[in-house]
Design a protein around this motif. Structure first.
Motif, short mmCIF file in Angstrom:
data_model
loop_
_atom_site.label_atom_id
_atom_site.label_comp_id
_atom_site.label_asym_id
_atom_site.label_seq_id
_atom_site.Cartn_x
_atom_site.Cartn_y
_atom_site.Cartn_z
N ILE A 1 0.83 -1.21 0.00
CA ILE A 1 0.00 0.00 0.00
C ILE A 1 0.86 1.26 0.00
N ILE A 2 2.15 1.12 0.41
CA ILE A 2 3.06 2.26 0.44
C ILE A 2 3.85 2.36 -0.86
N MET A 3 4.46 1.24 -1.26
CA MET A 3 5.40 1.27 -2.38
C MET A 3 4.71 1.44 -3.74
N GLY A 4 3.49 0.96 -3.88
CA GLY A 4 2.78 1.12 -5.15
C GLY A 4 2.61 2.58 -5.55
N PRO A 5 1.98 3.40 -4.68
CA PRO A 5 1.85 4.82 -5.02
C PRO A 5 3.19 5.53 -5.20
N LEU A 6 4.20 5.16 -4.38
CA LEU A 6 5.52 5.79 -4.52
C LEU A 6 6.11 5.51 -5.90
N SER A 7 5.88 4.29 -6.43
CA SER A 7 6.42 3.96 -7.76
C SER A 7 5.72 4.75 -8.86
N ASP A 8 4.45 5.11 -8.64
CA ASP A 8 3.75 5.95 -9.61
C ASP A 8 4.32 7.37 -9.62
N ARG A 9 4.74 7.82 -8.44
CA ARG A 9 5.22 9.20 -8.33
C ARG A 9 6.69 9.35 -8.70
N PHE A 10 7.54 8.45 -8.20
CA PHE A 10 8.98 8.61 -8.35
C PHE A 10 9.61 7.69 -9.39
N GLY A 11 8.85 6.73 -9.89
CA GLY A 11 9.39 5.81 -10.88
C GLY A 11 9.58 4.42 -10.31
N ARG A 12 9.60 3.43 -11.22
CA ARG A 12 9.72 2.03 -10.77
C ARG A 12 11.12 1.72 -10.26
N ARG A 13 12.15 2.15 -11.00
CA ARG A 13 13.52 1.80 -10.63
C ARG A 13 13.94 2.31 -9.25
N THR B 1 -0.32 2.26 -7.83
CA THR B 1 -1.31 2.46 -6.78
C THR B 1 -2.36 1.37 -6.81
N ALA B 2 -2.83 1.01 -8.01
CA ALA B 2 -3.82 -0.06 -8.14
C ALA B 2 -3.26 -1.39 -7.66
N SER B 3 -2.03 -1.70 -8.06
CA SER B 3 -1.40 -2.94 -7.65
C SER B 3 -1.20 -2.98 -6.14
N GLY B 4 -0.81 -1.85 -5.56
CA GLY B 4 -0.60 -1.80 -4.11
C GLY B 4 -1.87 -2.00 -3.32
N ALA B 5 -2.95 -1.34 -3.75
CA ALA B 5 -4.23 -1.51 -3.06
C ALA B 5 -4.70 -2.95 -3.12
N MET B 6 -4.55 -3.57 -4.29
CA MET B 6 -4.97 -4.95 -4.47
C MET B 6 -4.13 -5.89 -3.60
N GLY B 7 -2.82 -5.70 -3.60
CA GLY B 7 -1.95 -6.55 -2.79
C GLY B 7 -2.19 -6.40 -1.31
N PHE B 8 -2.45 -5.16 -0.87
CA PHE B 8 -2.71 -4.91 0.55
C PHE B 8 -3.98 -5.63 1.00
N LEU B 9 -5.04 -5.50 0.21
CA LEU B 9 -6.29 -6.17 0.57
C LEU B 9 -6.14 -7.69 0.54
#
Length: 426
Positions: free
Chosen positions: A74-86, A352-360
């Motif tokens: 739930i944390i890392m998914g949105p961060l990857s959308d904002r700052f990049g995957r790498r 963000t979508a992947s993080g929400a799904m994984g968290f749930l």
């Protein structure tokens, strides 16, 4: 649709790795956290004795690890959308390496438990970001197949990880497991730094397209909610059965733990086979058609298991697990393709979508595994567990029936993708 303006300049300027290299990168970044979870399990009794604590306390190195997996996504998914995957991947793996070193030098069990939590927090970055990278790189109709392919390859490593952990503990002691995890994490981080280009789509500078805009657009989308619920509910079938299984086989049927382990391995094999079939069928069928195929087979298997339970046949493991294998093959179709649908609703917010799904999935999984243990441990037959799996199967189908918009929305998404491909943006 905001933000669908192509990938970042870094992605366009960097040479793309071959498909084989990309597959290996996706598998390793996805698998590093779950493999690290299962490697330690065989060493728990020795670990508990070494640190002078009860095995039930040592079990927290597993349970809190799973909490870390849920929180990370739930944390890392949105961060990857904002700052990049790498950068997010490398930061997460850096945290995992540091936490693994902490596990090596831990002198008390609370220290080890805390280090394991941070190990999961960093390692799960690969789980959530890999799904986002797949959506960055592939059009909607190929996402489900790629997720299935990554899962299929990863599961082979996951199935042998307890054996590797047991061999390491026997030969070198339980701390050697964390040496191996730290070394593997370092190798994955180096491979990502050298081989993986940035794949994140360029974002619209409008503030409304940031994190809050992503959350608002996702959670006001009926399609996103439907796909996420379908994927999460399907995963709870696995957690429920895994929680109930030991009690059903060992307590109710009077079989040994070793026999239960052998029978349970058949469900993992069936899930692997389901993912391989999904890879084969995906090029010729839409996500929705594959989900419905999975839901039909899943429901049929669940109802058969309930029928066997009512008839008293499920008191033999071959009947229980034989039908559960059909459920697991179908479950692979449902989970991979509903996950693909969820991260395709707003592609620029795939993290963000992947993080929400994984968290749930992980958060509810801890509850449903306990629920399954209750059903298996407090009843004399598998019927309550069979009923729970039927109910979950019906709930999965209900999300597709009542929440997924009709064909027009899917067609719109496909037209957007076609336009992107024609302009060379995908």
């Amino acid at each position: 649709m905001h933000g669908m303006t192509g990938r970042s300049d870094a992605a366009l300027d960097s040479p793309a790795p071959t498909s084989t290299v990309m597959l290996l990168l996706l598998v390793t970044m996805t698998g590093i956290a779950p493999v690290s979870l299962y490697m330690l399990v065989p060493a728990l009794p020795v670990l508990a004795a070494s640190l002078g604590r009860d095995i039930s306390i040592a079990q927290m190195t597993v349970s809190l690890y799973m909490v870390g997996l849920a929180c990370s996504q739930i944390i890392m998914g949105p961060l990857s959308d904002r700052f990049g995957r790498r950068p997010v991947l490398l930061a997460g793996l850096g945290l995992m390496i540091a936490a693994s070193i902490g596990c090596m030098v831990a002198e008390t069990l609370p220290q080890l438990i805390a280090a394991r939590f941070f190990q999961a927090l960093g390692g799960a970055t690969g789980m959530v970001v890999s799904r986002a990278i797949i959506r960055d790189l592939y059009p909607r109709h190929r996402v489900g197949a790629m997720i299935s392919l990554v899962i299929a390859v990863m599961m082979i490593a996951q199935m042998v990880s307890p054996l590797i952990g047991g061999l390491l503990e026997t030969a070198f002691g339980w701390r050697s497991i964390f040496h191996a995890i730290a070394a593997a994490s370092l190798l994955v981080a180096i491979a990502i730094a050298v081989l993986l280009p940035e794949t994140r789509r360029a974002r619209d500078p409008d503030p409304a397209c940031g994190f809050r805009g992503d959350i608002r657009s996702l959670f006001t989308s009926r399609a996103f909610i439907a796909y996420v619920l379908c994927q999460v509910l399907a995963s709870q079938i696995i957690f429920t059965f895994a929680g109930a299984g030991p009690y059903i086989v060992v307590t109710q049927m009077g079989r040994s733990s070793a026999e239960y382990g052998a029978w349970f391995a058949t469900t993992g094999f069936a899930y692997l086979v389901g993912n391989l079939f999904c890879v084969r069928f995906a090029p010729r069928h839409s996500l929705e058609r594959l989900i419905w195929l999975g839901l039909a087979l899943q429901g049929a298997g669940a109802l058969l298991n309930l029928a066997w339970g009512i008839a008293g046949l499920n008191q033999a493991p071959s009947w229980l697990f034989g039908t559960q294998m059909l459920v697991m093959v179908a479950n692979a179709f449902v989970m991979s393709n509903s996950a693909a649908g969820a991260i395709s609703v707003r592609p620029e917010a795939a993290g963000t979508a992947s993080g929400a799904m994984g968290f749930l999935q992980m958060g509810l999984g801890s509850l449903f595994s306990q629920f399954g243990a209750y059903l298996g441990g407090h009843f004399a037959t598998p019927v309550p567990t069979n009923i729970a799996i039927v109910v979950l199967s019906i709930a999965c189908a209900s999300t597709m029936i009542f929440l997924v918009p009709r064909r027009g929305v899917v067609a719109t998404e496909e037209l957007i993708e076609q336009a992107e491909e024609e302009t060379g943006l995908l």
